[in-house]
Design a protein around this motif. Structure first.
Motif, PDB file in Angstrom:
ATOM      1  N   LYS A   1      -7.552   0.525   0.392  1.00 22.09           N
ATOM      2  CA  LYS A   1      -8.386   1.308  -0.511  1.00 22.09           C
ATOM      3  C   LYS A   1      -8.712   0.558  -1.801  1.00 22.09           C
ATOM      4  O   LYS A   1      -9.737   0.832  -2.438  1.00 22.09           O
ATOM      5  CB  LYS A   1      -7.706   2.635  -0.837  1.00 22.09           C
ATOM      6  CG  LYS A   1      -7.611   3.585   0.349  1.00 22.09           C
ATOM      7  CD  LYS A   1      -6.881   4.861  -0.010  1.00 22.09           C
ATOM      8  CE  LYS A   1      -6.753   5.785   1.195  1.00 22.09           C
ATOM      9  NZ  LYS A   1      -6.010   7.021   0.878  1.00 22.09           N
TER      10      LYS A   1
ATOM     11  N   LEU B   1     -11.473   8.611   1.343  1.00 22.12           N
ATOM     12  CA  LEU B   1     -11.226   7.412   2.140  1.00 22.12           C
ATOM     13  C   LEU B   1     -10.298   7.720   3.313  1.00 22.12           C
ATOM     14  O   LEU B   1     -10.411   7.113   4.376  1.00 22.12           O
ATOM     15  CB  LEU B   1     -10.664   6.296   1.265  1.00 22.12           C
ATOM     16  CG  LEU B   1     -11.661   5.726   0.245  1.00 22.12           C
ATOM     17  CD1 LEU B   1     -10.971   4.759  -0.712  1.00 22.12           C
ATOM     18  CD2 LEU B   1     -12.830   5.025   0.949  1.00 22.12           C
TER      19      LEU B   1
ATOM     20  N   GLU C   1      -4.631   3.151   3.836  1.00 19.35           N
ATOM     21  CA  GLU C   1      -4.145   3.232   2.458  1.00 19.35           C
ATOM     22  C   GLU C   1      -4.082   1.861   1.796  1.00 19.35           C
ATOM     23  O   GLU C   1      -4.487   1.677   0.649  1.00 19.35           O
ATOM     24  CB  GLU C   1      -2.761   3.884   2.448  1.00 19.35           C
ATOM     25  CG  GLU C   1      -2.198   4.151   1.062  1.00 19.35           C
ATOM     26  CD  GLU C   1      -2.947   5.267   0.341  1.00 19.35           C
ATOM     27  OE1 GLU C   1      -3.043   5.185  -0.904  1.00 19.35           O
ATOM     28  OE2 GLU C   1      -3.419   6.200   1.004  1.00 19.35           O
TER      29      GLU C   1
ATOM     30  N   SER D   1     -12.971  -0.045  -3.005  1.00 18.53           N
ATOM     31  CA  SER D   1     -13.543   1.169  -2.421  1.00 18.53           C
ATOM     32  C   SER D   1     -13.337   2.360  -3.351  1.00 18.53           C
ATOM     33  O   SER D   1     -14.238   3.187  -3.539  1.00 18.53           O
ATOM     34  CB  SER D   1     -12.899   1.440  -1.058  1.00 18.53           C
ATOM     35  OG  SER D   1     -13.162   0.390  -0.162  1.00 18.53           O
TER      36      SER D   1
ATOM     37  N   SER E   1      -9.252   8.828  -2.941  1.00 13.82           N
ATOM     38  CA  SER E   1      -8.242   8.574  -1.911  1.00 13.82           C
ATOM     39  C   SER E   1      -8.387   9.550  -0.753  1.00 13.82           C
ATOM     40  O   SER E   1      -8.279   9.176   0.418  1.00 13.82           O
ATOM     41  CB  SER E   1      -6.847   8.671  -2.523  1.00 13.82           C
ATOM     42  OG  SER E   1      -5.855   8.366  -1.561  1.00 13.82           O
TER      43      SER E   1
END
Length: 308
Positions: A197, A187, A194, A160, A184
């Motif tokens: 990701k 997302l 987390e 991602s 980050s």
């Protein structure tokens, strides 16, 4: 179409998840004088066109010329989109909704028409007439696209974070730390855990894939998002989360959006104004509440009443 828009919805959440039957909605009127996007006379046809069907008043069989067989996927479509506004586009399959979005995103060539993007060059140039390189730059800096099929918008075997980094690189970003930080953060905004990701979207659910698409589309801070049937095929609870996310994005990022959907409930939740399409043409437009509560065109009436 009026040059002023006096209605905009702003809400914290589409659904109160403690009671799915209750919805919280606040109306905050706005006035914007300069539209972000002005589209005029967009047409897209497949075929050579004859002298008969070149006339915009020609009587076609649905959207097909009875004399030369040219398919007119779009006929003289015009619209305006203002900062922070959500415009819904509804209509049956084959009405031209997705073709419209693909032309705006330069996935398809427009046969005729003008597209002016105020935030790009003050709307001085027709974006349809730009060079391929310039159109690519407009696409990478001005527009974000979320496809109905996530496989069109994501590299399924990239992580991602890598998907977002790729989009940022396309607009000239090269700093790895910036890309990781931005990726980050986005997302987080779309509620990707987390620990996931760095996973490839191929391993995600449909709802998660759509959320990653939205994060990727936002990565370059585009003023305009194009959302093509983003809730189709999602479970109701997942759909509610995606709708809530779209409204949070509008509120937090003040992004203008065009939202294509066959689901009038989705359009009612999201859109300030709505366009109804049939056979490649806009047959009715207005404030969403007006369109859904007092439709004027016979087709719109049929569309609305079929859901009652």
């Amino acid at each position: 179409m009026q040059a002023l828009v006096e209605k905009q919805r702003s809400q914290e959440s589409v659904f109160d998840m403690s009671d799915p039957k209750e919805k919280t909605m606040a109306h905050t009127p706005i006035i914007e004088e300069c539209p972000t996007l002005v589209l005029q006379g967009l047409s897209r046809h497949f075929g050579s066109c004859c002298s008969y069907c070149q006339d915009e008043n020609a009587q076609l069989e649905r959207n097909v010329c009875p004399r030369c067989g040219t398919v007119h996927a779009l006929r003289n479509v015009s619209l305006e989109l203002f900062p922070g506004e959500i415009v819904g586009i509804v209509g049956e399959s084959g009405s031209g909704k997705s073709t419209l979005m693909q032309c705006l995103y330069f996935d398809q060539e427009a046969s005729s028409g003008t597209l002016h993007l105020q935030s790009y060059d003050g709307g001085l140039h027709n974006a349809f007439e730009l060079s391929s390189q310039e159109r690519l730059r407009v696409r990478n800096t001005m527009l974000g696209m979320v496809y109905q099929n996530p496989y069109l918008g994501l590299r399924m075997d990239y992580s991602s974070l890598s998907n977002i980094a790729e989009q940022m690189i396309s607009s000239g970003n090269r700093l790895v730390e910036t890309m990781i930080g931005r990726g980050s953060s986005l997302l987080d905004e779309v509620n990707i855990p987390e620990r996931r990701k760095t996973e490839a979207p191929r391993r995600f659910s449909g709802g998660m894939q759509q959320r990653v698409q939205i994060a990727k589309a936002l990565s370059n801070n585009p003023p305009i998002l194009l959302l093509d049937e983003v809730t189709t095929g999602l479970d109701l609870s997942v759909q509610a989360n995606v709708l809530d996310l779209i409204l949070r994005i509008r509120r937090d990022f003040r992004v203008s959006m065009l939202v294509v959907s066959h689901d009038l409930g989705v359009v009612r939740m999201l859109a300030d104004r709505t366009l109804v399409m049939l056979d490649g043409q806009v047959i009715e437009s207005g404030l969403t509440d007006q369109i859904l509560e007092d439709p004027q065109h016979a087709y719109t009436q049929q569309l609305v009443y079929s859901l009652l």
